[in-house]
Design an enzyme around this catalytic site. Sequence first.
Site, PDB file in Angstrom:
ATOM      1  N   GLU B  38       0.868  -1.187   0.000  1.00 18.00           N
ATOM      2  CA  GLU B  38       0.000   0.000   0.000  1.00 18.00           C
ATOM      3  C   GLU B  38       0.898   1.229   0.000  1.00 18.00           C
ATOM      4  OE1 GLU B  38      -2.186  -0.923   3.656  1.00 18.00           O
ATOM      5  OE2 GLU B  38      -3.895   0.069   2.728  1.00 18.00           O
ATOM      6  N   GLU B  91       8.305  29.077  -0.654  1.00 17.57           N
ATOM      7  CA  GLU B  91       7.732  28.748   0.668  1.00 17.57           C
ATOM      8  C   GLU B  91       8.323  29.628   1.771  1.00 17.57           C
ATOM      9  OE1 GLU B  91       5.252  26.981   1.637  1.00 17.57           O
ATOM     10  OE2 GLU B  91       4.751  25.782  -0.112  1.00 17.57           O
ATOM     11  N   PRO B 113       9.236   6.136   4.724  1.00 16.58           N
ATOM     12  CA  PRO B 113       9.484   5.372   3.495  1.00 16.58           C
ATOM     13  C   PRO B 113       8.822   4.004   3.434  1.00 16.58           C
ATOM     14  CG  PRO B 113      11.458   5.409   4.874  1.00 16.58           C
ATOM     15  CD  PRO B 113      10.477   6.367   5.495  1.00 16.58           C
ATOM     16  N   GLU B 137      -4.278  31.592   1.123  1.00 16.13           N
ATOM     17  CA  GLU B 137      -5.585  31.791   1.746  1.00 16.13           C
ATOM     18  C   GLU B 137      -5.943  30.536   2.540  1.00 16.13           C
ATOM     19  OE1 GLU B 137     -10.227  32.853   0.733  1.00 16.13           O
ATOM     20  OE2 GLU B 137      -9.022  31.679  -0.643  1.00 16.13           O
TER      21      GLU B 137
END
Lengths: 175, 175
Positions: B38, B91, B113, B137
């Site tokens: 997964e 950023e 990981p 926002e």
Amino acid sequence: MDKFFEKTLSSKEVYKGRIFEVLNDEVELSDGLIRPREVVVHPGGVVIVAQKDSCVLLVKQYRYPVHSAQYELPAGKLEKNEEPFGAAKRELLEETGYLAKNWESLGFIYTSPGICTEKLYLYKADGLYYEGPKPDEGEIIDCFEFELDQILKMVKNGEINDSKTICGLMRAFKL
Amino acid sequence: MDKFFEKTLSSKEVYKGRIFEVLNDEVELSDGLIRPREVVVHPGGVVIVAQKDSCVLLVKQYRYPVHSAQYELPAGKLEKNEEPFGAAKRELLEETGYLAKNWESLGFIYTSPGICTEKLYLYKADGLYYEGPKPDEGEIIDCFEFELDQILKMVKNGEINDSKTICGLMRAFKL
């Protein structure tokens, strides 16, 4: 209302897997804006800094999501209703074959708190004695003893890139 | 075949969200066993250790998945087709209001990981000059200047528990 708070308005499970679930929630921010939130719900886990003389135990295994083998501290997920300290003893034995006389809690970390609930409890262990590894079926994992100096070099030069491993070392050795 | 390798036999997208996707893959281990995997597919991101005299910039914001406000290094996700270095400059400005004259790469980390592709590129920045913050926002975020000594205390005493923040500090200050 606290400025740093988001109130859950609705929560919907959109994926349920073997290891984690995904929620699509809607929240109200403290300024009244409504926003969607995607959350990976993870059971949490443990990380062990196991010291043997001047060495620390590392394991190597393939990490499929990042398509590479990683050197990491021994670690693993909490099983259902399992206490972190019990999980730490279990994972150290399974992955390295060692039991430990002395344990110390090093607190916890969040691996990716913007998207995932994963909380990892960190422990330092010493007074190791060998019992023999008990790997999970389908877990291909090797255990190594590295000098701490060597491990710190591997963190600096990018041979170790796993966040829980770096955090465990920093907390254990008060760097 | 390399012992530390898992070959993808099949891959199926089972969830597609705003920020990440989830894959259910089937892999063949090097010993021939077939296993499910997964994977949370994350775009990756950047983390900035911005130094201002003897201080480092931290931001505080509510992290909904862990239901608490966290002190963290400025950080953010890569936008589509965005280079990490451009994202780091963007950023830092958005979250703190600062531009920086000098940048240094500190490599990368994987946050989790075992389940997630998330790769975070770490940078050190100094020579800061103020331009004014440009928050997204719906992003409620405060910026603080903390003395490095104080930040290291906060890592040790558990006031800072965010893995990318601890890793960034360790790489930046060669602890």
